[in-house]
Design a protein around this motif. Structure first.
Motif, PDB file in Angstrom:
ATOM      1  N   ARG A  71       0.821  -1.206   0.000  1.00 43.40           N
ATOM      2  CA  ARG A  71       0.000   0.000   0.000  1.00 43.40           C
ATOM      3  C   ARG A  71       0.862   1.266   0.000  1.00 43.40           C
ATOM      4  N   GLU A  72       1.908   1.270   0.782  1.00 48.06           N
ATOM      5  CA  GLU A  72       2.755   2.454   0.881  1.00 48.06           C
ATOM      6  C   GLU A  72       3.520   2.689  -0.414  1.00 48.06           C
ATOM      7  N   GLY A  75       1.573   4.245  -3.310  1.00 46.59           N
ATOM      8  CA  GLY A  75       1.408   5.685  -3.218  1.00 46.59           C
ATOM      9  C   GLY A  75       2.641   6.462  -3.626  1.00 46.59           C
ATOM     10  N   GLY A 155       4.497  12.195  -2.381  1.00 47.73           N
ATOM     11  CA  GLY A 155       4.324  11.100  -1.433  1.00 47.73           C
ATOM     12  C   GLY A 155       5.625  10.693  -0.776  1.00 47.73           C
TER      13      GLY A 155
END
Length: 325
Positions: A71-72, A75, A155
């Motif tokens: 998920r990280e 991004g 990000g």
């Protein structure tokens, strides 16, 4: 179905170089030759095989090069599959030669490896905004049949600066794991001079981490950094890159080519290019494209495909005013 000896040699060479684009181009030449000789069924069959092979290649790329299910990391990276190569770009001859060198070395990296050498895999692109740096990275990815991963600096650079080095580690782990072209655009946001007056200790540690990761990078993928502000970069960065390529605003011939390319689907026969070009010089590639598109859209909405020279001249003048050229 018969191919000439030259076609066969070209196919073998393209296969050996890993040059899919040229391989398919030669195969289509063979199909065209068959059609000219009246072998329409054979020609159609070969074209079907080529189309199926291209589609299979795209599906393969999409299946093996998706952003890892983290998920990280998702991004931090934006995945794309560019479909426009160098032939679609107007470039300074020296810049084009540099990019062709990169492509040649990447396509023959196994041969270089036999002698203990690595292909160019760390590039720094510098120059004014809108001069084709990001598009060149995309074209390199297209030519090599690789995915393009654009690093999202918004990000990456966290307000909790201690997290940024950890995120950099995630990105470089992906660089080593998944072959592709990784683009750090607006790189000066990350690689600014460490002795800048507004610097803090954490910013220095982030840059030091990037330098370390770049030093340790294996030639599995290409890392491309692009900046509009070369003067802001830390001096230690320059020796870490295998190749630096400087971009600039197009001269007269290149500016003319940019305009004519963008207006190729329109009727531009009324334009006296020698009179228009004086307004074009000094504008970036992106600004020239914007002016050409403005003139084309006015013609289309007016019910015509004919470019009005006066409208194009005004559009170029407006871009010059905005750009301060």
């Amino acid at each position: 179905m018969a191919a000439t000896a030259d076609h066969i040699k070209a196919l073998v060479q393209a296969h050996a170089d890993g040059d899919d684009r040229n391989f398919y181009a030669v195969a289509l030449q063979v199909a065209a030759r068959e059609a000219r000789q009246g072998h329409t069924r054979s020609a159609a069959s070969l074209r079907d095989v080529i189309d199926a092979s291209k589609a299979k290649r795209v599906r393969h790329l999409e299946s093996v090069s998706a952003v890892p299910p983290n998920r990280e990391l998702a991004g931090l990276l934006h995945l794309s599959h560019p479909d426009l190569g160098l032939e679609h770009m107007t470039l300074d001859p020296q810049v084009r030669d540099h990019l062709r060198r990169v492509l040649s070395e990447q396509r023959q990296r196994a041969k270089l490896g036999e002698f203990g050498f690595s292909p160019v895999h760390r590039m720094l692109l510098t120059g004014p905004p809108g001069t084709g740096k990001s598009m060149s990275a995309a074209a390199v990815a297209c030519e090599l049949g690789l995915p393009l991963y654009s690093i999202r600096l918004d990000g990456l650079i966290s307000r909790f600066m201690g997290e940024t080095a950890a995120k950099l580690r995630l990105i470089f782990d992906a660089v080593g794991r998944t072959r592709g072209v990784y683009l750090f655009d607006e790189f000066d946001a990350l690689g600014a001079e460490r002795i800048a007056g507004n610097d803090v200790g954490e910013a220095r540690r982030i840059l030091n981490s990037f330098l370390l990761f770049l030093d340790e990078l294996e030639p599995h993928s290409l890392v491309i950094a692009a900046t509009n502000h070369e003067g802001l970069l830390d001096r230690a960065l320059f020796r870490r890159f295998d190749l630096m390529v400087g971009f600039d605003r197009p001269g007269q011939e290149e500016a003319l080519e940019v305009l004519q390319r963008r207006l190729s689907l329109m009727d531009a026969t009324q334009i006296q290019w020698t009179e228009v070009i004086s307004e074009a010089v000094g504008l970036s590639h992106a600004e020239l494209v914007a002016a050409a598109e403005s003139a084309a859209k006015q013609a289309i909405l007016g019910g015509s495909d004919v470019i009005d020279p006066a409208v194009l001249t005004v559009a170029l003048a407006e871009r010059r005013s905005v750009a301060g050229a």
